[in-house]
Design an enzyme around this catalytic site. Structure first.
Site, PDB file in Angstrom:
ATOM      1  CB  VAL A  64      -0.953   0.013   1.216  1.00 51.68           C
ATOM      2  CG1 VAL A  64      -1.851  -1.201   1.200  1.00 51.68           C
ATOM      3  CG2 VAL A  64      -0.174   0.050   2.532  1.00 51.68           C
ATOM      4  CD  GLU A  65       0.450   5.436   3.071  1.00 55.02           C
ATOM      5  OE1 GLU A  65       1.562   5.975   3.103  1.00 55.02           O
ATOM      6  OE2 GLU A  65      -0.373   5.552   3.987  1.00 55.02           O
ATOM      7  N   GLY A  66       1.862   3.041  -2.453  1.00 55.25           N
ATOM      8  CA  GLY A  66       2.915   2.920  -3.447  1.00 55.25           C
ATOM      9  C   GLY A  66       3.612   1.589  -3.314  1.00 55.25           C
TER      10      GLY A  66
END
Length: 786
Positions: free
Chosen positions: A461-463
């Site tokens: 997540v988040e990249g």
């Protein structure tokens, strides 16, 4: 014509004079040198979309800029303020966070409730956990980024569902976007409700067709007129299909990102207005939320949201109609702060919990009549756990501190997110190796199994980590941190030709001088082994060599980066493996800087030095490997050999950390000490036998109290005093020793207490044949019940 012996120097002097004039007479230099270089540069300069430009220019350059320039200012590093909690923040951490952890049983959350218990939801809402970033004037706590990080770290040592439920509303989402861009009306209505937990926020960005390539979301809004609250108003008809949206199943309002179009020109002449962010109530007609994903037994609320041609007024746009089309810039500007805190903090909490529990377990658990933590093979795993946790915590604190200084460190946040989550994966994997069968059988007493299952969430997540490493850290870092590269790119794209040529000329020759100086500096530091590198501030003597070596690596990295950009040109964007390795060098230097900063900030704790030494030596070695990886894959082999000899004239300077150093680190994990407490300072440690973490703590204390008594029993056993006694086994030998007069009654009770707690720690849960499946009563999740 014949030349005399004296004519050679004259010719050389003439050539030098001509070159000098060419380089110093700027109009001549621009015409004969800069103009053709600029033309060639424009040919190889990669095309850049508006969204790429927004992403590239988002955030600020911080300490990573010093590392990129080849000569870090160590005084500057040490003058950065050390983050501190206010009295209110410390009280919140000691009281409210402790109570929130106490209200959550991770086994029940992940196996029975599939959600936080009602009492926990109510508590975190009432106490303001969801409004930590909201100013006090709106009813929020207005905590610092560091306090936010401390809270998330602590909650993560107890339950990922708890930490994520608190983390998401305080990172990238409606509250932050409203604070920065919302209208006064939006702020005054939503922020107090978000602060009190009346509203539960989510943010919907990710699409099934555009995951990491978020700018390519296919979700669309069309500007049109429609009915809202009984009136015809100007609005937009929006269709979307989003997934992986944390808190979507229980949110009451969510941010929504979509491309906005205006085919009829109702807002102006621009047909494609751009990515837009709107704030949408969950019960708005046409909104579909409530279904859930199943994120690897983490059991935080995560799911899809959908809508088809849902009409909403333009006032739903965050910031109002004037911010239509500004959504991507808004997201990029806010992303760095959230990413600097959320994933580094939650994964550091996981690592702290692993370090404390696995270290304690390794001392309590014995095999072959010796604590498993004393086996050298196990020591290797414990060493990584301890040293990586120390470094991860250093990175988390320094990066959160940057946000409190007003920075929006986009490159640093990417480094922190990638490298902290990757080290957390290694820490948890090592922990599972140490505890063995205990770890692979889930149940209430398994303190690490869920963390092992959930580690990939932070990686994803988040990249996604693969793309963060291969595209962002160096791809963005090279342009943002380099003192001349961005200026060259802007000059090359300047529509005013003459001004562009002037600006490019200035940047180009500054760049040439910069590269030359770094190449010479790298060679000098390599020839001298960096022993003559100056450190312009007072540092711990035991750490000075690392500052010198890091100065050398910084110069080498700056030179290698420029040579790589020269050799590869515009193709560097496509050479992701090389870009990733260059990013690895920059990242390892940042991690080392954070570790050195921590050691100084904590008062040069000599007892902790082994943790810092091992982590830094390991990171230096990894950086050296990354240098090798870049040079070995240069397409120009002659250039590769030249660069290698400049950077490493005497060969490789770095080696792996020694076994002796690793032994010191491992020993710090398997016995109570001030160092162990500092390493795991944010851990929630309930000292009750029925708690798996508490049982380990109590068993560790009991084990240490019993070690001398056990040594007495082992001596008697070697002397043959228990020969042929069938009860002289690992479980019952204390009773045999008491009956034989080897130990007294008081010592026996100490051994009995130790055995009782040891058995609780090593116990593996078992269940009825049907796992209670037939009688399971799993309550439905109710949005409003929380």
């Amino acid at each position: 014509m014949e030349f005399t012996l004296t004519s050679g120097p004259v010719v050389a002097a003439g050539v030098a004079l001509a070159l000098g004039l060419l380089l110093t007479i700027r109009p001549l230099r621009r015409r004969l040198i800069t103009s053709p270089v600029l033309a060639a540069y424009r040919q190889v300069l990669p095309q850049m979309s508006d969204t790429e430009r927004d992403a590239l220019e988002a955030g600020t350059v911080w300490w990573e800029g010093e590392l990129f320039r080849g000569k870090p200012n160590w005084h500057k590093l040490h003058t950065y303020p050390v983050p501190q909690l206010t009295a209110q923040e410390q009280s919140f951490l000691d009281t409210e966070c402790e109570e929130a952890c106490r209200l959550v049983d991770d086994w029940k959350v992940t196996h029975e409730l599939y959600d936080l218990p009602h009492e926990a939801w109510r508590f975190i809402k009432d106490k303001g956990f969801l409004g930590m970033i909201i100013p006090k004037k709106y009813g929020g706590l207005e905590f610092s980024a560091y306090a936010h990080s401390q809270v998330v770290t602590k909650l993560s040592t107890r339950s990922s569902a708890l930490s994520v439920s608190v983390m998401v509303p305080n990172s990238l989402g409606p509250a932050e976007l409203l604070l920065h861009y919302g209208t006064e009306e939006q702020k005054n209505y939503y922020l107090p409700r978000l602060a009190k937990g009346i509203e539960v926020p989510a943010f919907a960005l990710t699409s099934p067709w555009a995951g990491s390539d978020a700018a390519s979301i296919p979700d669309v809004g069309i500007v049109c007129k429609g009915m809202y609250q009984g009136k015809e108003v100007l609005g937009m008809r929006v269709s979307w299909d989003k997934r992986y949206i944390t808190l979507a199943p229980v949110c009451t309002v969510f941010g929504l990102a979509f491309h906005l179009y205006d085919p009829e020109g109702l807002l102006g002449q621009q047909k494609h207005i751009g990515i837009t962010c709107a704030l949408v109530p969950y019960d708005h007609p046409g909104v579909d939320t409530g279904r859930r994903h199943f994120p690897l037994n983490a059991m935080f609320m995560n799911g899809p949201t959908r809508g088809k041609e849902v009409f909403m007024p333009l006032d739903f746009i965050i910031g109002g109609p004037k911010m239509a089309g500004q959504g991507w810039r808004m997201l990029m500007e806010c992303l760095a702060a959230g990413r600097s805190i959320s994933l580094p903090s939650s994964n550091t909490g996981m690592a702290q919990m692993a370090a404390r529990t696995v270290g304690g377990y390794a001392r309590v658990r014995s095999q072959f009549k010796m604590a498993v933590g004393k086996f050298e093979g196990v020591e290797e795993a414990l060493t990584r756990i301890g040293a990586y946790t120390y470094m991860m915590d250093a990175v988390r604190k320094m990066t959160a501190g940057a946000v409190d200084l007003g920075e929006k460190p986009s490159v640093v946040s990417a480094i922190a997110k990638y490298h902290v989550t990757e080290r957390a994966r290694q820490v948890v994997n090592d922990g599972m190796d140490v505890i063995g069968g205990k770890g692979i059988c889930l149940g209430p007493s398994n303190f690490l199994g869920r963390a092992y299952q959930q580690v990939p969430i932070g990686i994803t997540v988040e990249g996604a980590n693969i793309l963060t490493r291969s595209l962002i850290i160096f791809g963005q870092g090279a342009i943002r941190c380099h003192p001349y590269l961005l200026s060259e790119m802007r000059a090359a794209q300047n529509p005013h030709v003459q001004q562009g040529l002037v600006d490019f000329d200035k940047a180009l020759f500054g760049h040439i001088g910069f590269t030359t100086k770094n190449g010479l500096r790298a060679l000098w530091l390599g020839l001298t082994g960096s022993h003559l590198a100056g450190v312009n501030t007072d540092v711990a003597p035991e750490m000075k060599r690392y500052y010198q070596q890091l100065s050398r690596f910084s110069a080498a990295f700056a030179f290698l980066s420029d040579v790589s950009l020269l050799v590869l040109g515009g193709s560097v964007k496509r050479r992701e493996k090389l870009s990733a390795r260059l990013g690895d060098i920059l990242a390892q230097m940042y991690l080392i800087s954070c570790t050195l900063k921590r050691y100084e900030a904590e008062g040069r704790q000599k007892a902790d030095a082994a943790l810092a030494h091992w982590a830094i030596v390991d990171a230096m070695y990894k950086a050296q490997q990354a240098f090798d990886g870049v040079i070995a894959n240069f397409p120009a082999r002659f250039m590769a050999r030249v660069v290698y000899r400049i950077l490493f004239p005497w060969g490789h300077p770095c080696v792996l950390p020694s076994d002796a150093l690793g032994h010191q680190v491992a020993q710090l994990l398997i016995a109570p000490s001030a160092t162990r407490d500092r390493l795991t300072a944010e851990c929630f440690v309930p000292l009750q036998e029925h708690e798996p973490v508490g049982a380990i703590e109590l068993a560790l204390q009991a084990t240490l109290a019993a070690e001398e008594i056990e040594a007495k029993i082992r001596t008697a056993e070697k002397e043959g005093r228990f020969v042929n006694n069938p009860q002289a086994n690992v479980r019952d030998i204390a009773m045999v020793a008491l009956e034989a007069g080897v130990i007294n009654v008081a010592e026996y009770h100490i051994m009995r207490r130790r055995n009782h707690l040891r058995d609780m720690v090593v116990r593996v849960d078992d269940f009825p044949f049907d796992y209670h499946v037939a009688t399971a009563n799993k309550p439905a999740v109710c949005r409003k019940a929380a």
